[in-house]
Design a protein around this motif. Structure first.
Motif, PDB file in Angstrom:
ATOM      1  N   PRO A 137       0.825  -1.210   0.000  1.00  0.00           N
ATOM      2  CA  PRO A 137       0.000   0.000   0.000  1.00  0.00           C
ATOM      3  C   PRO A 137       0.861   1.263   0.000  1.00  0.00           C
ATOM      4  O   PRO A 137       1.882   1.324   0.688  1.00  0.00           O
ATOM      5  CB  PRO A 137      -0.810  -0.127   1.299  1.00  0.00           C
ATOM      6  CG  PRO A 137      -0.837  -1.594   1.590  1.00  0.00           C
ATOM      7  CD  PRO A 137       0.498  -2.111   1.126  1.00  0.00           C
ATOM      8  N   GLU A 139       0.306   3.894   1.437  1.00  0.00           N
ATOM      9  CA  GLU A 139       0.321   4.463   2.785  1.00  0.00           C
ATOM     10  C   GLU A 139       1.542   4.018   3.581  1.00  0.00           C
ATOM     11  O   GLU A 139       2.032   4.755   4.451  1.00  0.00           O
ATOM     12  CB  GLU A 139      -0.957   4.064   3.539  1.00  0.00           C
ATOM     13  CG  GLU A 139      -2.228   4.695   3.003  1.00  0.00           C
ATOM     14  CD  GLU A 139      -2.871   3.922   1.871  1.00  0.00           C
ATOM     15  OE1 GLU A 139      -3.995   4.300   1.465  1.00  0.00           O
ATOM     16  OE2 GLU A 139      -2.263   2.934   1.382  1.00  0.00           O
ATOM     17  N   ILE A 142       4.595   6.184   2.281  1.00  0.00           N
ATOM     18  CA  ILE A 142       4.463   7.586   2.701  1.00  0.00           C
ATOM     19  C   ILE A 142       4.583   7.702   4.217  1.00  0.00           C
ATOM     20  O   ILE A 142       5.091   8.700   4.741  1.00  0.00           O
ATOM     21  CB  ILE A 142       3.127   8.175   2.209  1.00  0.00           C
ATOM     22  CG1 ILE A 142       3.034   8.074   0.685  1.00  0.00           C
ATOM     23  CG2 ILE A 142       2.993   9.628   2.639  1.00  0.00           C
ATOM     24  CD1 ILE A 142       4.135   8.797  -0.069  1.00  0.00           C
ATOM     25  N   GLY A 143       4.141   6.674   4.923  1.00  0.00           N
ATOM     26  CA  GLY A 143       4.281   6.695   6.379  1.00  0.00           C
ATOM     27  C   GLY A 143       5.731   6.799   6.815  1.00  0.00           C
ATOM     28  O   GLY A 143       6.068   7.514   7.773  1.00  0.00           O
ATOM     29  N   LYS A 146       6.996  10.271   6.043  1.00  0.00           N
ATOM     30  CA  LYS A 146       6.501  11.194   7.072  1.00  0.00           C
ATOM     31  C   LYS A 146       7.431  11.200   8.282  1.00  0.00           C
ATOM     32  O   LYS A 146       7.728  12.258   8.853  1.00  0.00           O
ATOM     33  CB  LYS A 146       5.086  10.792   7.488  1.00  0.00           C
ATOM     34  CG  LYS A 146       4.472  11.678   8.562  1.00  0.00           C
ATOM     35  CD  LYS A 146       3.071  11.216   8.909  1.00  0.00           C
ATOM     36  CE  LYS A 146       2.456  12.101   9.989  1.00  0.00           C
ATOM     37  NZ  LYS A 146       1.066  11.675  10.331  1.00  0.00           N
ATOM     38  N   THR A 166      -3.603   7.092  -6.405  1.00  0.00           N
ATOM     39  CA  THR A 166      -2.415   6.881  -5.571  1.00  0.00           C
ATOM     40  C   THR A 166      -1.993   8.189  -4.913  1.00  0.00           C
ATOM     41  O   THR A 166      -1.614   8.215  -3.734  1.00  0.00           O
ATOM     42  CB  THR A 166      -1.269   6.296  -6.411  1.00  0.00           C
ATOM     43  OG1 THR A 166      -1.705   5.080  -7.023  1.00  0.00           O
ATOM     44  CG2 THR A 166      -0.044   6.009  -5.559  1.00  0.00           C
ATOM     45  N   ARG A 169      -4.407   8.959  -1.991  1.00  0.00           N
ATOM     46  CA  ARG A 169      -4.152   8.123  -0.816  1.00  0.00           C
ATOM     47  C   ARG A 169      -2.877   8.560  -0.099  1.00  0.00           C
ATOM     48  O   ARG A 169      -2.830   8.599   1.137  1.00  0.00           O
ATOM     49  CB  ARG A 169      -4.051   6.654  -1.237  1.00  0.00           C
ATOM     50  CG  ARG A 169      -5.384   6.043  -1.636  1.00  0.00           C
ATOM     51  CD  ARG A 169      -5.208   4.663  -2.252  1.00  0.00           C
ATOM     52  NE  ARG A 169      -4.498   3.748  -1.347  1.00  0.00           N
ATOM     53  CZ  ARG A 169      -4.103   2.519  -1.705  1.00  0.00           C
ATOM     54  NH1 ARG A 169      -4.345   2.084  -2.951  1.00  0.00           N
ATOM     55  NH2 ARG A 169      -3.490   1.742  -0.844  1.00  0.00           N
ATOM     56  N   ALA A 170      -1.847   8.910  -0.860  1.00  0.00           N
ATOM     57  CA  ALA A 170      -0.594   9.371  -0.258  1.00  0.00           C
ATOM     58  C   ALA A 170      -0.803  10.684   0.476  1.00  0.00           C
ATOM     59  O   ALA A 170      -0.329  10.867   1.606  1.00  0.00           O
ATOM     60  CB  ALA A 170       0.462   9.531  -1.346  1.00  0.00           C
ATOM     61  N   VAL A 173      -2.051  10.676   3.999  1.00  0.00           N
ATOM     62  CA  VAL A 173      -1.113  10.286   5.051  1.00  0.00           C
ATOM     63  C   VAL A 173      -0.237  11.469   5.454  1.00  0.00           C
ATOM     64  O   VAL A 173      -0.013  11.740   6.635  1.00  0.00           O
ATOM     65  CB  VAL A 173      -0.218   9.110   4.584  1.00  0.00           C
ATOM     66  CG1 VAL A 173       0.810   8.746   5.653  1.00  0.00           C
ATOM     67  CG2 VAL A 173      -1.083   7.911   4.242  1.00  0.00           C
ATOM     68  N   HIS A 174       0.273  12.170   4.453  1.00  0.00           N
ATOM     69  CA  HIS A 174       1.093  13.368   4.672  1.00  0.00           C
ATOM     70  C   HIS A 174       0.995  14.236   3.424  1.00  0.00           C
ATOM     71  O   HIS A 174       1.008  13.710   2.311  1.00  0.00           O
ATOM     72  CB  HIS A 174       2.561  12.987   4.927  1.00  0.00           C
ATOM     73  CG  HIS A 174       3.414  14.161   5.304  1.00  0.00           C
ATOM     74  ND1 HIS A 174       3.927  15.040   4.357  1.00  0.00           N
ATOM     75  CD2 HIS A 174       3.840  14.615   6.508  1.00  0.00           C
ATOM     76  CE1 HIS A 174       4.634  15.970   4.976  1.00  0.00           C
ATOM     77  NE2 HIS A 174       4.582  15.733   6.279  1.00  0.00           N
ATOM     78  N   LEU A 339      -4.765  -0.526   2.042  1.00  0.00           N
ATOM     79  CA  LEU A 339      -4.047  -0.625   3.315  1.00  0.00           C
ATOM     80  C   LEU A 339      -4.578  -1.760   4.161  1.00  0.00           C
ATOM     81  O   LEU A 339      -3.832  -2.393   4.907  1.00  0.00           O
ATOM     82  CB  LEU A 339      -4.172   0.712   4.076  1.00  0.00           C
ATOM     83  CG  LEU A 339      -3.416   0.813   5.399  1.00  0.00           C
ATOM     84  CD1 LEU A 339      -1.906   0.593   5.196  1.00  0.00           C
ATOM     85  CD2 LEU A 339      -3.655   2.172   6.038  1.00  0.00           C
TER      86      LEU A 339
END
Length: 345
Positions: A137, A139, A142-143, A146, A166, A169-170, A173-174, A339
């Motif tokens: 995923p 996420e 990107i997590g 972050k 995409t 969704r990214a 997260v941030h 996710l």
């Protein structure tokens, strides 16, 4: 053009400000467009660019690989670092000669640390995911980015060749500061969904290959000059059966440029600049004279009628051949699993 005359733009909504035109550094030391160039000449070119007001520099760990970041690290010494906005990328590796796209947290962190070391920096201004790892995923990737922002190792997060979903969704997260994509007179597939998505979310747009990989500089002659070209062999529109047809596009652009008193490359770049103040093209070059020519594109003004005329030269039904072969990942193949599937695993 003097440094003070290069306008500045806000890239994204998180505070990043860059020169309205950037400098793509890939060709300086990567073999995609032929043999690497002398290091001292490329450092001189980078310094000339910064002095001229073009301060947004673009590289990647895969350029070389690694040698382009090392070059930038050397070029940024002596007070130059404070004057530039530096973007680099991660996500494409060549382990054991095989190309692989990775976005797993351990790789993201290791790639960032390695880039910082090669660039001789404590922090990267804009860190792009070069290509999307579709095995996990978005996420998850990107997590980890972050976390790198929170640790002060990168300032802003970017993505390259990502689909609209995409990107959404990214961004959840941030905040994504910039999306890099291929955008030029003859590569306009991003206009239907990706550009509107970026603008809806307040994400800056960085246009790579705005001169169609040199095609809008001198047409077929530009392609013929490049020897040992690994990249153009993978682009169908440069294959002989398509290139012969596509040369008429350059001829029309060249004719219009003559009428306007500029070069075809300046006209093609000006078209990108006229897309909006949230767009920054990053033409690459290895020659100061070409750089000087490119920067003058900022002074070329186009009327709405001229924009329509230009676009008619390279409409979708006119250009022959895809912009990449099927084995190269693009935004069209960047969807990732939900996710929930990752958590379940």
């Amino acid at each position: 053009m003097e440094a003070g005359r290069v306008r500045r733009i806000k890239l994204g909504s998180q505070g990043l400000e860059v020169s309205a035109q950037g400098l793509g550094c890939m060709g300086m030391s990567a073999a995609f467009y032929g043999l690497p160039k002398p290091e001292e000449d490329m450092i001189a070119l980078i310094h000339h660019a910064v002095h001229s007001g073009i301060t947004f520099l673009d590289t990647s760990d895969v350029y070389g690989p690694f040698t382009n970041e090392i070059l930038l690290g050397k070029a940024l010494k002596g007070g130059v670092r404070e004057k530039v906005e530096l973007a680099t990328k991660f996500g494409v590796s060549y382990a054991d000669g095989k190309r692989e796209t990775r976005g797993d947290p351990a790789y993201v962190r290791a790639a960032c640390e390695a880039s910082l070391k090669r660039l001789q920096l404590d922090c990267i201004d804009l860190y792009y995911q070069h290509r999307i790892d579709t095995r996990l995923p978005i996420e998850v990737t990107i997590g980890e980015l972050k976390k790198l922002v929170e640790e002060g190792k990168i300032k802003y997060i970017g993505m390259s060749e990502a689909s609209a979903s995409t990107i959404r969704r990214a961004h959840a997260v941030h905040p994504i500061t910039a999306v890099q994509l291929e955008w030029s007179l003859w590569s306009r597939d991003v206009e239907e969904e990706i550009i509107p998505t970026c603008r809806e979310l307040g994400i800056g747009i960085v246009a790579y290959s705005p001169l169609a990989r040199g095609f809008f500089s001198s047409g077929i002659k530009a392609v013929e000059k490049i020897t040992n070209n690994q990249l153009l062999k993978l682009i169908p529109r440069f294959h002989p059966e398509n290139l012969e047809h596509n040369k008429t596009i350059f001829e029309r652009v060249n004719e219009m440029a003559t009428r306007k008193g500029c070069t075809p490359s300046q006209l093609a770049l000006a078209w990108v600049h006229h897309q909006g103040n949230d767009v920054c093209p990053i033409p690459g070059t290895t020659k100061i004279e070409n750089f000087n020519q490119n920067i003058e594109a900022l002074s070329v003004k186009l009327t709405p009628e001229e924009m329509v005329e230009l676009e008619s030269f390279a409409s979708e039904d006119v250009v022959k051949g895809d912009r990449y072969s099927s084995e190269i990942a693009t935004w069209e193949t960047s969807e990732t699993p939900p996710l929930s599937s990752w958590k379940a695993a």
